[in-house]
Structures are given as C-alpha cells and as structure tokens.
Design a protein around this motif. Structure first.
Motif, PDB file in Angstrom:
ATOM      1  N   ILE A   1     -27.867  95.822  44.110  1.00 22.21           N
ATOM      2  CA  ILE A   1     -27.172  94.575  43.791  1.00 22.21           C
ATOM      3  C   ILE A   1     -27.499  93.527  44.853  1.00 22.21           C
ATOM      4  O   ILE A   1     -27.294  93.772  46.053  1.00 22.21           O
ATOM      5  CB  ILE A   1     -25.630  94.775  43.787  1.00 22.21           C
ATOM      6  N   ALA A   2     -27.984  92.367  44.409  1.00 22.94           N
ATOM      7  CA  ALA A   2     -28.153  91.243  45.330  1.00 22.94           C
ATOM      8  C   ALA A   2     -26.819  90.509  45.420  1.00 22.94           C
ATOM      9  O   ALA A   2     -26.222  90.184  44.395  1.00 22.94           O
ATOM     10  CB  ALA A   2     -29.232  90.302  44.821  1.00 22.94           C
ATOM     11  N   VAL A   3     -26.372  90.274  46.635  1.00 18.68           N
ATOM     12  CA  VAL A   3     -25.087  89.598  46.833  1.00 18.68           C
ATOM     13  C   VAL A   3     -25.350  88.198  47.383  1.00 18.68           C
ATOM     14  O   VAL A   3     -26.022  88.032  48.401  1.00 18.68           O
ATOM     15  CB  VAL A   3     -24.198  90.390  47.813  1.00 18.68           C
ATOM     16  N   LEU A   4     -24.829  87.201  46.679  1.00 17.64           N
ATOM     17  CA  LEU A   4     -24.967  85.813  47.105  1.00 17.64           C
ATOM     18  C   LEU A   4     -23.558  85.256  47.349  1.00 17.64           C
ATOM     19  O   LEU A   4     -22.969  84.647  46.457  1.00 17.64           O
ATOM     20  CB  LEU A   4     -25.658  84.991  46.000  1.00 17.64           C
ATOM     21  N   PRO A   5     -23.022  85.461  48.537  1.00 18.18           N
ATOM     22  CA  PRO A   5     -21.643  85.008  48.784  1.00 18.18           C
ATOM     23  C   PRO A   5     -21.494  83.494  48.645  1.00 18.18           C
ATOM     24  O   PRO A   5     -20.482  83.012  48.170  1.00 18.18           O
ATOM     25  CB  PRO A   5     -21.384  85.447  50.228  1.00 18.18           C
ATOM     26  N   GLY A   6     -22.522  82.737  49.076  1.00 14.97           N
ATOM     27  CA  GLY A   6     -22.527  81.293  48.875  1.00 14.97           C
ATOM     28  C   GLY A   6     -21.617  80.539  49.828  1.00 14.97           C
ATOM     29  O   GLY A   6     -21.481  80.891  50.997  1.00 14.97           O
ATOM     30  N   ASP A   7     -20.995  79.504  49.287  1.00 20.51           N
ATOM     31  CA  ASP A   7     -20.281  78.521  50.108  1.00 20.51           C
ATOM     32  C   ASP A   7     -18.766  78.709  50.094  1.00 20.51           C
ATOM     33  O   ASP A   7     -18.223  79.400  49.245  1.00 20.51           O
ATOM     34  CB  ASP A   7     -20.579  77.118  49.576  1.00 20.51           C
ATOM     35  N   GLY A   8     -18.117  77.973  51.005  1.00 20.12           N
ATOM     36  CA  GLY A   8     -16.651  77.868  51.016  1.00 20.12           C
ATOM     37  C   GLY A   8     -15.980  79.229  51.033  1.00 20.12           C
ATOM     38  O   GLY A   8     -16.254  80.076  51.887  1.00 20.12           O
ATOM     39  N   THR A   9     -15.101  79.440  50.053  1.00 24.86           N
ATOM     40  CA  THR A   9     -14.369  80.705  49.981  1.00 24.86           C
ATOM     41  C   THR A   9     -15.172  81.799  49.269  1.00 24.86           C
ATOM     42  O   THR A   9     -14.680  82.922  49.133  1.00 24.86           O
ATOM     43  CB  THR A   9     -13.039  80.504  49.227  1.00 24.86           C
ATOM     44  N   GLY A  10     -16.391  81.475  48.819  1.00 25.85           N
ATOM     45  CA  GLY A  10     -17.233  82.477  48.150  1.00 25.85           C
ATOM     46  C   GLY A  10     -17.326  83.788  48.926  1.00 25.85           C
ATOM     47  O   GLY A  10     -17.055  84.862  48.374  1.00 25.85           O
ATOM     48  N   PRO A  11     -17.688  83.727  50.223  1.00 22.64           N
ATOM     49  CA  PRO A  11     -17.808  84.977  50.986  1.00 22.64           C
ATOM     50  C   PRO A  11     -16.509  85.785  51.043  1.00 22.64           C
ATOM     51  O   PRO A  11     -16.533  87.013  50.998  1.00 22.64           O
ATOM     52  CB  PRO A  11     -18.203  84.489  52.392  1.00 22.64           C
ATOM     53  N   GLU A  12     -15.375  85.089  51.113  1.00 20.22           N
ATOM     54  CA  GLU A  12     -14.089  85.804  51.202  1.00 20.22           C
ATOM     55  C   GLU A  12     -13.766  86.566  49.924  1.00 20.22           C
ATOM     56  O   GLU A  12     -13.259  87.691  49.970  1.00 20.22           O
ATOM     57  CB  GLU A  12     -12.942  84.814  51.476  1.00 20.22           C
ATOM     58  N   VAL A  13     -14.053  85.939  48.785  1.00 17.15           N
ATOM     59  CA  VAL A  13     -13.705  86.624  47.531  1.00 17.15           C
ATOM     60  C   VAL A  13     -14.718  87.730  47.206  1.00 17.15           C
ATOM     61  O   VAL A  13     -14.346  88.792  46.699  1.00 17.15           O
ATOM     62  CB  VAL A  13     -13.533  85.647  46.331  1.00 17.15           C
ATOM     63  N   VAL A  14     -15.979  87.483  47.578  1.00 12.99           N
ATOM     64  CA  VAL A  14     -17.015  88.500  47.350  1.00 12.99           C
ATOM     65  C   VAL A  14     -16.728  89.753  48.181  1.00 12.99           C
ATOM     66  O   VAL A  14     -16.911  90.884  47.723  1.00 12.99           O
ATOM     67  CB  VAL A  14     -18.409  87.897  47.673  1.00 12.99           C
ATOM     68  N   ARG A  15     -16.248  89.549  49.395  1.00 12.55           N
ATOM     69  CA  ARG A  15     -15.909  90.677  50.268  1.00 12.55           C
ATOM     70  C   ARG A  15     -14.877  91.588  49.581  1.00 12.55           C
ATOM     71  O   ARG A  15     -14.996  92.808  49.596  1.00 12.55           O
ATOM     72  CB  ARG A  15     -15.343  90.124  51.587  1.00 12.55           C
ATOM     73  N   GLU A  16     -13.868  90.969  48.974  1.00 11.40           N
ATOM     74  CA  GLU A  16     -12.824  91.770  48.304  1.00 11.40           C
ATOM     75  C   GLU A  16     -13.377  92.438  47.052  1.00 11.40           C
ATOM     76  O   GLU A  16     -13.038  93.582  46.750  1.00 11.40           O
ATOM     77  CB  GLU A  16     -11.605  90.895  47.970  1.00 11.40           C
TER      78      GLU A  16
END
Ligand code: IPM
Ligand code: MN
Length: 355
Positions: A7-22
């Motif tokens: 799986i390629a993970v693109l957390p992106g901007d703003g709160t993107g990384p926080e929600v992707v982490r969960e």
C-alpha cells in the motif's frame, strides 16, 4: 500462502497525516486477526513538499504508484498554496493517470451519528453514489482569451465519450446487482439543459440496462431534483450514478446527511488497476497537529480499501468495530468528539481486537 498487499500511503497536507495514522492503526489491528499482510510505504506528496522543492508531483509518481496494490490518501490542500495547484497537480493527476474512472461514495448514516435531516435515521440514509471520475468538466478542456479585457472569453467543456460513459454505467449496474438491496439504479443528469452530454448518458443508461441488467430498475432524476430528494426522501435511493461534476456536488450534500466530512469516505477505483482511497473531506489546516480531527472517514476509507482488495471479512471487521466506537462518540465534529483523534483510532483498533 499468506497474501501480501503493498500500500502506498500519501498522508498529504494539514490533518491528513493525523487521520491516516489512525486509519493505519485500525488496518494493522485487522491484519493481526486476518490472513493477510499489509506493507505500507509512505510518500510526502503535498503542500509542504511543493513549497520546499517547487515540484508538485514527481514525474515518476504515477508509474511508481502503479506498482502498488492500492493507495491510501489523507488530504491534499495547503493554506500557503494557491487553490487548484495541489488539487489538480496531485489528486486529479493521480485519478486521471491511474484511470480511476469510478469514484465510489457511500452515503450511510450509522447509529448515534447526528444528521441534519429531520425524522431520518440509519434506515433511511443508506445509499451509494457512483461518480464518474475521469471526464466531464474535470478534463480541463477549454481556455480563456483576451484575458483581463472587457472582451474576455472563458470556456470550460463538459467532455464525455461513449466509452467513458458506458464503462461507468456498466460498473454501476454491476455494483447495484452485487449490492442486492433495492435493485435500483438512478441516473442523475440534466437532460433538460445539457441536451448533448446527458442525452448520451441517458441513452447508454437505458440501452445497457435493458440489454444486460433487466432485473435492475432504472430511475432518472435531474441533478437539482436529486438534491431535493436526497434531503426529503433519501430512502428512495439505492445506487445513484452520475457525471464527475454533479457527483462532486451531490456527495458533499450526501456527506453532511451522514454526519459530515469527518465521516464520509470515498474510493477512486480503477477496476483493472490501482485504486486510491481517501476521506472525502479536506485537509482542515486550522486543526492541524491538535489531535482533535475526526479520523472516522479515514477509517472508513481503509474499510473500502480492504473490500476492493477482496478482503471482505477484514472490511467487515473495520465496519463492525467502527460502529461500536461511533456509539461512544459525543459528536462527529473536530474538537467535540469527547475523544481525541488518537483515542478514536485506539478505540476502533481495540474493538477490532475484541471481535
Ligand atoms: C473531491 C474534491 C476534489 C474534486 C477537489 C479537491 C479537486 O472536492 O474529491 O470531491 O473536486 O473532485
Ligand atoms: Mn468534492
């Protein structure tokens, strides 16, 4: 042999990384209970990278993404970058280059999630929008001339060919058949004004339906009326299929009826290639780093990813666990959930472990 998904993970901007982490936390909890392995590889595409390097998306990115089984995306959009640059250069670029011609957007209200629709609940709000995802007004065809003068002209064309329309409609019919709920597919168009493009859609809709999906009931609604019925009688809908622009618009309306942008998830699907899953809300920059944003939409995107990868038992685990967590949340809004972002993720992961 144990299946492995890259799986390629693109957390992106703003709160993107926080929600992707969960979301990943939950997916890992499911992995521990199921017979597959998930390998996550992170990419830093987004606003910060663009501001640092001047490059929106490396030229090699689409080909690199093609090597994965799926893409898991957070959010694209940065307050210091002019609107359009990142959206077009990353999100739309990947949708187009990877030919993700279906945008699957369920509108499903879960128990304990507030909806602004009066007298409507989970029984009434449970349908799916199939948005065409590579054509229409999004192709960027058009132009502007004599810019800045009183004579200036701007044109932006709604472009569809028969193949694009047919492949989307066929997928929507198949999906309606597999969903096996009310066996009803509604075409959302505007045949009274867009007499070329939606005439093509409508003819293809009935031809394909009649020939190959006779058991599926076919309804037609103009887009403006669709909005009205989504509010007044959402229970009428089973699956709605529509073009790119209308699909974009009606799914924001749908999202607010299912609890808002913190809840709504979508899948950009190439049925023969690599698909990309995302919470449909934006990067919510003002909440960045505060651990207050709702990660449920990202969790739901993870559920769709497992489902499309063929791991339906794993997908069901995500959904069952998420439903339990939703019962404990005070609100779906950032900062009002009665839990932090990471606590919501922890709770869903715990519920997965208990299933
Ligand atoms: C969406 C978004 C995008 C779209 C934007 C960010 C380009 O609104 O995914 O619905 O219009 O498709
Ligand atoms: Mn949108």
């Amino acid at each position: 042999m144990k299946k492995t998904y890259n799986i390629a993970v693109l957390p992106g901007d703003g709160t993107g990384p926080e929600v992707v982490r969960e979301g990943i936390k939950v997916l890992k909890a499911v992995e521990a209970r199921q017979d597959f392995t998930l390998n996550f590889t992170e990419y830093d595409f987004g606003g910060d990278r663009y501001l640092r390097t001047g490059e929106v998306l490396p030229e090699s990115a689409p080909d690199e993404m093609r090597k994965y089984d799926a893409i898991y995306l957070g959010a694209i959009g940065h307050p210091d970058v002019k609107p359009g640059i990142l959206e077009k250069g990353i999100l739309l670029k990947l949708r187009f280059e990877l030919d993700q011609y279906i945008n699957l957007r369920p509108v499903k209200l879960y128990e304990n999630v507030p909806t602004p629709l009066k007298d409507k609940g989970p029984k009434e709000i449970d349908y799916v929008v199939v948005r065409e995802n590579t054509g229409g007004l999004y192709t960027g065809m058009g132009g502007i001339s004599m810019k800045g003068t009183k004579d200036e002209v701007a044109v932006q064309s709604m472009v569809y060919n028969r193949i694009q329309v047919e492949r989307c409609l066929r997928w929507a019919f198949e999906y309606t058949r597999k969903r096996a709920r009310r066996n009803t597919l509604a075409l959302c168009g505007k045949t009274n004004v867009l007499t070329y493009v939606y005439d093509l859609w409508e003819r293809a809709f009935h031809e394909i339906g009649k020939a190959d999906f006779a058991e599926i009931r076919r309804d037609y609604y103009h887009v403006d009326a669709t909005c009205m019925w989504m509010v007044k009688n959402p229970e009428w809908f089973d699956v709605i299929v529509t073009g790119n622009m209308f699909g974009d618009i009606i799914t924001d309306l749908g999202a607010i009826t299912q609890g808002g942008m913190g809840v709504a998830a979508g899948g950009n699907i190439n049925p023969n290639g690599v698909s990309m899953f995302e919470p449909i809300g934006g990067s919510a920059p003002k909440y960045t780093g505060q651990n207050v944003i709702n990660p449920i939409a990202a969790v739901g995107a993870g559920q769709m990813m497992l489902d499309i990868l063929g791991e339906s038992a794993g997908a069901k685990m995500v959904e069952d666990a998420m439903k339990k967590t939703l019962l404990k949340m005070k609100s779906m809004d950032a900062g009002k959930m009665g839990m932090s972002t990471s606590e919501v993720g922890d709770d869903v992961a715990n519920e997965v472990a208990k299933l």
